[in-house]
Design an enzyme around this catalytic site. Structure first.
Site, PDB file in Angstrom:
ATOM      1  N   ASN A  81     -78.125 -77.379 -78.435  1.00  0.00           N
ATOM      2  CA  ASN A  81     -78.880 -76.392 -79.221  1.00  0.00           C
ATOM      3  C   ASN A  81     -78.722 -76.730 -80.701  1.00  0.00           C
ATOM      4  O   ASN A  81     -77.985 -77.656 -81.058  1.00  0.00           O
ATOM      5  CB  ASN A  81     -78.420 -74.965 -78.888  1.00  0.00           C
ATOM      6  CG  ASN A  81     -76.967 -74.729 -79.242  1.00  0.00           C
ATOM      7  OD1 ASN A  81     -76.579 -74.751 -80.399  1.00  0.00           O
ATOM      8  ND2 ASN A  81     -76.143 -74.533 -78.219  1.00  0.00           N
ATOM      9  N   ASP A 123     -75.590 -71.322 -72.164  1.00  0.00           N
ATOM     10  CA  ASP A 123     -75.403 -70.365 -71.070  1.00  0.00           C
ATOM     11  C   ASP A 123     -75.359 -71.056 -69.710  1.00  0.00           C
ATOM     12  O   ASP A 123     -74.777 -70.534 -68.774  1.00  0.00           O
ATOM     13  CB  ASP A 123     -76.534 -69.327 -71.096  1.00  0.00           C
ATOM     14  CG  ASP A 123     -76.384 -68.384 -72.288  1.00  0.00           C
ATOM     15  OD1 ASP A 123     -75.235 -68.016 -72.598  1.00  0.00           O
ATOM     16  OD2 ASP A 123     -77.399 -68.029 -72.915  1.00  0.00           O
ATOM     17  N   LYS A 167     -76.665 -93.290 -65.021  1.00  0.00           N
ATOM     18  CA  LYS A 167     -77.908 -92.951 -65.712  1.00  0.00           C
ATOM     19  C   LYS A 167     -79.071 -92.769 -64.729  1.00  0.00           C
ATOM     20  O   LYS A 167     -79.286 -93.607 -63.860  1.00  0.00           O
ATOM     21  CB  LYS A 167     -78.234 -94.059 -66.717  1.00  0.00           C
ATOM     22  CG  LYS A 167     -79.354 -93.682 -67.639  1.00  0.00           C
ATOM     23  CD  LYS A 167     -79.734 -94.826 -68.564  1.00  0.00           C
ATOM     24  CE  LYS A 167     -81.051 -94.504 -69.232  1.00  0.00           C
ATOM     25  NZ  LYS A 167     -81.752 -95.712 -69.637  1.00  0.00           N
ATOM     26  N   PRO A 208     -69.124 -70.388 -67.895  1.00  0.00           N
ATOM     27  CA  PRO A 208     -68.248 -69.233 -68.118  1.00  0.00           C
ATOM     28  C   PRO A 208     -68.569 -68.616 -69.476  1.00  0.00           C
ATOM     29  O   PRO A 208     -68.890 -69.337 -70.420  1.00  0.00           O
ATOM     30  CB  PRO A 208     -66.840 -69.851 -68.131  1.00  0.00           C
ATOM     31  CG  PRO A 208     -67.052 -71.299 -68.453  1.00  0.00           C
ATOM     32  CD  PRO A 208     -68.390 -71.657 -67.894  1.00  0.00           C
ATOM     33  N   ASP A 209     -68.510 -67.294 -69.555  1.00  0.00           N
ATOM     34  CA  ASP A 209     -68.682 -66.632 -70.852  1.00  0.00           C
ATOM     35  C   ASP A 209     -67.291 -66.555 -71.501  1.00  0.00           C
ATOM     36  O   ASP A 209     -66.434 -65.791 -71.068  1.00  0.00           O
ATOM     37  CB  ASP A 209     -69.297 -65.243 -70.660  1.00  0.00           C
ATOM     38  CG  ASP A 209     -69.683 -64.620 -71.997  1.00  0.00           C
ATOM     39  OD1 ASP A 209     -68.883 -64.716 -72.965  1.00  0.00           O
ATOM     40  OD2 ASP A 209     -70.778 -64.051 -72.087  1.00  0.00           O
ATOM     41  N   ILE A 210     -67.085 -67.388 -72.513  1.00  0.00           N
ATOM     42  CA  ILE A 210     -65.745 -67.525 -73.103  1.00  0.00           C
ATOM     43  C   ILE A 210     -65.331 -66.225 -73.791  1.00  0.00           C
ATOM     44  O   ILE A 210     -64.208 -65.734 -73.625  1.00  0.00           O
ATOM     45  CB  ILE A 210     -65.723 -68.712 -74.092  1.00  0.00           C
ATOM     46  CG1 ILE A 210     -66.201 -69.982 -73.365  1.00  0.00           C
ATOM     47  CG2 ILE A 210     -64.332 -68.914 -74.683  1.00  0.00           C
ATOM     48  CD1 ILE A 210     -66.522 -71.142 -74.285  1.00  0.00           C
TER      49      ILE A 210
HETATM   50  N1  CTP Z   1     -70.408 -66.813 -75.887  1.00  0.00           N
HETATM   51  C1  CTP Z   1     -69.339 -67.396 -75.255  1.00  0.00           C
HETATM   52  N2  CTP Z   1     -69.506 -68.087 -74.092  1.00  0.00           N
HETATM   53  C2  CTP Z   1     -70.735 -68.205 -73.537  1.00  0.00           C
HETATM   54  C3  CTP Z   1     -71.849 -67.617 -74.178  1.00  0.00           C
HETATM   55  C4  CTP Z   1     -71.646 -66.932 -75.353  1.00  0.00           C
HETATM   56  O1  CTP Z   1     -68.223 -67.289 -75.761  1.00  0.00           O
HETATM   57  N3  CTP Z   1     -70.877 -68.876 -72.409  1.00  0.00           N
HETATM   58  C5  CTP Z   1     -70.186 -66.035 -77.120  1.00  0.00           C
HETATM   59  C6  CTP Z   1     -70.742 -66.654 -78.377  1.00  0.00           C
HETATM   60  O2  CTP Z   1     -69.782 -67.474 -79.013  1.00  0.00           O
HETATM   61  C7  CTP Z   1     -71.062 -65.410 -79.208  1.00  0.00           C
HETATM   62  C8  CTP Z   1     -71.523 -64.428 -78.166  1.00  0.00           C
HETATM   63  O3  CTP Z   1     -70.871 -64.807 -76.974  1.00  0.00           O
HETATM   64  O4  CTP Z   1     -69.895 -64.873 -79.814  1.00  0.00           O
HETATM   65  C9  CTP Z   1     -73.017 -64.500 -78.005  1.00  0.00           C
HETATM   66  O5  CTP Z   1     -73.327 -64.031 -76.769  1.00  0.00           O
HETATM   67  P1  CTP Z   1     -74.669 -64.397 -75.980  1.00  0.00           P
HETATM   68  O6  CTP Z   1     -74.686 -63.544 -74.761  1.00  0.00           O
HETATM   69  O7  CTP Z   1     -74.807 -65.849 -75.790  1.00  0.00           O
HETATM   70  O8  CTP Z   1     -75.655 -63.868 -76.981  1.00  0.00           O
HETATM   71  P2  CTP Z   1     -76.794 -64.548 -77.734  1.00  0.00           P
HETATM   72  O9  CTP Z   1     -76.491 -65.965 -78.084  1.00  0.00           O
HETATM   73  O10 CTP Z   1     -77.011 -63.629 -78.859  1.00  0.00           O
HETATM   74  O11 CTP Z   1     -77.929 -64.597 -76.639  1.00  0.00           O
HETATM   75  P3  CTP Z   1     -78.603 -63.504 -75.640  1.00  0.00           P
HETATM   76  O12 CTP Z   1     -79.207 -62.481 -76.550  1.00  0.00           O
HETATM   77  O13 CTP Z   1     -79.544 -64.346 -74.894  1.00  0.00           O
HETATM   78  O14 CTP Z   1     -77.562 -62.908 -74.752  1.00  0.00           O
END
Ligand code: CTP
Length: 399
Positions: free
Chosen positions: A208, A276, A286, A303-305
């Protein structure tokens, strides 16, 4: 500047010991006094004569040196400094420190000291990655030891990877950060920053546009208030700030692992733009173009960290700050995100193209806390970072 500061420099036995000679020069140039200690193995790599000539002080190396005990006992020697620096910190020295051994002068000083300690690890990549070294590192961090490096690169042993000792100027920056006095002195803050890269095959990846500018500015602002900063960064386009512990990663899974290895922390700020999804069927070789056939990628959720750390229970940082990039209904969406992820604060920004914020040098943020939403005026990303760092210091009751 380090004028008037005294560094007790323990030189361990690794090929990187030659860099410690330059480190002494750099410290002396900045006005610091250096009391050198050479381990027996360190003495195989650099000579006491070159160390003492550069430091302009006697080299200490023997626990049972009677002259030393008459002049200055080892307990006193361990406490004369403003900071104890171990460079290079070998795997063996780290193990001894973690276990509390005291069988030579260096380990005895490290056990006896009441002064903050900074280590600059240097070892073969497999030794650095070994679970025993990982455990020792976690123990040392838990004991409040600060860490500079190691860097990734080619090594004297011919292998490539993390394990190279930080460069002398990087260690100097870490020393300056360790000695900085500010409201966050003695506090550790973890910051994630930059994008992640999710591989499709060994040469292609999904990424990104995050530059890492805001996360980098936050890490620098926290460092300037005296915090020890663990900076876990994806492949960003801006360089990491000096004086912080840098952990470079590519994927979300690696970022989570480094975040977990970087804890405990008093606070954590998640500024990274984490992908995500990752490619579940990423190829190990490749992918070849086949006439008339398009590849099919299947995705798995990363994973959502932020959520993982927010909900971790024991060991959760006292303050967890997330970011939210929104294009409409900023406050409503960010408030819902705060509840969903379980973090304490959300720093929300409006990234609609009309704002020019994405990729620009300014930011306009709204801070969402348990008390509601607070919109800050539009300002430079550096200024947002400073204001956020001050708010974090206030929330931790520092200063
Ligand atoms: N984050 C994370 N791990 C992930 C995705 C997001 O730690 N796999 C953290 C990012 O560092 C940030 C926050 O979560 O602090 C953003 O959440 P996210 O759900 O990704 O929100 P957006 O980027 O704003 O996108 P969306 O609105 O699509 O949810």
């Amino acid at each position: 500047m380090l004028t008037g500061k005294r560094i007790l420099l323990i030189i361990g036995g690794g090929i990187a010991a030659y860099k410690s000679l330059d480190l002494i020069r750099r410290l002396r140039e900045r006005g610091a006094a250096v009391t050198p200690v050479l381990t027996r193995a360190g003495g195989e790599f650099v000579t006491p004569l070159s160390v003492s000539a550069l430091a302009e002080e006697k080299v200490h190396s023997d626990l049972f040196d009677l002259t030393d005990e008459a002049e200055m006992g080892h307990i006193q020697l361990s406490r004369v400094a403003d900071l104890v620096v171990v460079a290079p910190a070998t795997a063996d020295l780290m193990a001894k420190m973690a276990q509390g051994h005291a069988d030579d002068l260096a380990s005895t000083l490290l056990l006896a000291t009441d002064t903050p300690v900074l280590i600059a690890p240097a070892m073969n990549v497999r030794m650095w990655d070994h679970p025993a070294t990982r455990r020792n590192l976690a123990t040392l961090r838990g004991d409040g030891v600060r860490v500079s490096g190691p860097n990734e690169g080619g090594m004297a042993c011919g292998e490539f990877g993390p394990g190279r000792m930080s460069e002398p100027l990087e260690i100097v920056a870490a020393i300056e950060a360790a000695l900085a006095t500010g409201p966050l002195s003695g506090r550790r803050v973890l910051v994630t920053s930059g994008p992640t890269h999710e591989p499709i095959d060994p040469v292609r990846y999904i990424a990104n546009r995050s530059s890492g500018a805001q996360g980098t500015a936050i890490a620098a602002a926290l460092r300037d208030l005296g915090a020890e900063v663990i900076f876990v960064t994806g492949p960003a386009s801006v360089p990491p700030p000096p004086g912080v512990t840098v952990r470079r990663v590519e994927t979300a899974a690696q970022m989570l692992a480094e975040v977990q290895a970087g804890l405990p922390a008093d606070a954590a700020v998640f500024a990274a733009a984490v992908a995500d999804w990752r490619v579940e069927n990423a190829g190990t070789s490749k992918m070849k173009k086949v006439e008339g056939r398009l590849p099919t990628l299947s995705f798995a959720e990363n994973p959502d960290i932020l959520a993982t750390v927010s909900k971790m229970g024991a060991g959760r940082p006292g303050l967890v700050v997330g970011f939210a990039a929104e294009t409409d209904d900023v406050i409503a969406h960010a408030t819902a995100k705060r509840a969903r992820k379980g973090c304490d604060w959300i720093v929300a920004n409006d990234v609609s193209p009309a704002t020019g914020i994405m990729g620009g040098s300014e930011n306009a943020v709204t801070l969402i806390t348990a008390d509601g939403a607070e919109s800050w005026p539009r300002m430079a990303k550096d200024a947002v970072a400073r204001q956020l760092a001050e708010r974090i210091a206030a929330a931790l009751g520092a200063g």
